[in-house]
Design an enzyme around this catalytic site. Structure first.
Site: not given
Ligand code: ARG
Length: 356
Positions: A64, A224, A229
């Protein structure tokens, strides 16, 4: 709706240091518009700022710090099918930016938008015996509509969409706009034999964007990737590609009993491979430790502006070496603030064939 509109307008005028008289006039205008039509139309400044703040308020997101750099495309006027498809492909191209990924969001009409059935604009199909198990339902929908993939582990799913009043259809992307990265490891050539790959840009297309009481059901957005992940979750979760054993073998770690620590070891090297493969192909990616550092900067910046940071701890702690990051060591309030992105209720997001 007016109450939520007012909260948002006040927040925006306050944060941007805008004229308070103008704000009062804008609120009167919104009030009258809601009285007359039951809804109101965001100015492009409101739409843009609202989308940025929605990112800033996304409790699960560790990225963020970049919220204010979101590129916002106002696509609320798109009603034509080929214009819609073009706008989706344009999002993919602009966001990919030859690998130097830019955060983008494309926002369609709130009340009669083209509907998108994909979880992400780019995603791999899932079959009983291969592919991404997470995408089995979407894959069945695509097949029901007449789509047929080559049946590999990495078939890019088509866009599945519905223009207002029309039937559900699919559209295959031209393959040259979908950037993908083959995964290799400089010290373990055997990894290459697994033929692993992943697409460059994660573009979430299954969430509602809510700004000032208005819900935008079609508003695909991307940042991105953070390496874990893919390297931890997508590749090694048992309910995803479930590759831990195969990867361990490629790294010559055969004995997988818990006390050999050979379940843990391959994770590190696999993430090293994913990260360096992305970088070698010129595709933006952040490692988990740098992402956590950037999140600390975000928290500091927010505190400077006297805003507190809400967050979901279990998502902010990366799934590799979490204790090496600061956010592991303290808690967060998971209070949800609007503007924000919301999961759809199941009845609106499910498969149109299998839901009754
Ligand atoms: N975790 C999801 C995936 O692996 C992507 C979620 C969004 N991630 C991001 N870095 N913006 O596809």
């Amino acid at each position: 709706m007016y109450k939520e509109a007012k909260d948002f307008i006040e927040l925006m005028y306050d944060e941007l240091g805008k004229d308070k008289q103008e704000m009062t006039r804008r609120l009167e205008q919104i009030y009258a518009e809601i009285q007359k039509t039951g809804t109101y139309w965001h100015t492009s400044e409101e739409l843009t700022y609202g989308a940025k703040v929605a990112w800033r308020n996304s409790n699960r997101c560790i990225g963020r710090a970049h919220w204010n750099g979101l590129n916002v495309v106002d696509a609320r006027d798109i009603t034509n099918e080929s214009t819609f498809i073009h706008s989706i492909e344009d999002h993919i191209v602009q966001a990919t930016n030859n690998g130097k990924i830019k955060p983008y969001i494309t926002i369609y009409h709130s009340d009669h938008p083209p509907r998108i059935y994909n979880n992400q604009l780019i995603r791999y199909a899932g079959y009983d015996d291969c592919g991404d198990p997470m995408e089995r339902e979407v894959t069945q929908l695509a097949e029901h509509l007449g789509w047929q993939g080559p049946h590999t582990d990495f078939d890019v799913l088509p866009l599945i969409y519905q223009m207002p009043g029309d039937k559900v259809k699919y559209h295959d992307y031209p393959s040259e706009i979908i950037k993908e990265v083959p995964i290799t490891h400089p010290h373990y050539p055997k990894l290459q034999d697994l033929n692993l790959r992943w697409y460059a840009v994660p573009i979430i297309s299954s969430m509602d964007l809510k700004i000032g009481g208005i819900t935008y059901p079609s508003a695909p957005f991307n940042g991105w990737y953070m390496v874990t992940e893919i390297g931890v979750r997508n590749f090694t979760d048992s309910y995803r590609y479930n590759l831990l054993e195969q990867v361990a073998r490629a790294f010559e770690l055969d004995d997988l009993k818990n006390t050999s620590f050979n379940k843990d070891r391959p994770l590190i090297e696999l993430n090293y491979a994913v990260y360096h493969s992305f970088r070698a192909h010129g595709v933006s990616m952040v490692d988990h430790l740098t992402a956590a550092k950037q999140f600390e900067t975000f928290e500091r910046n927010e505190h400077k502006r006297e805003r507190d940071v809400t967050g979901k701890w279990s998502w902010l702690a990366p799934p590799l070496s979490p204790t090496l990051t600061r956010n592991y060591h303290h808690g967060y309030s998971n209070e949800m603030r609007d503007p924000n992105f919301h999961y759809k209720k199941k009845s609106h997001s499910g498969c149109p064939i299998h839901s009754s």
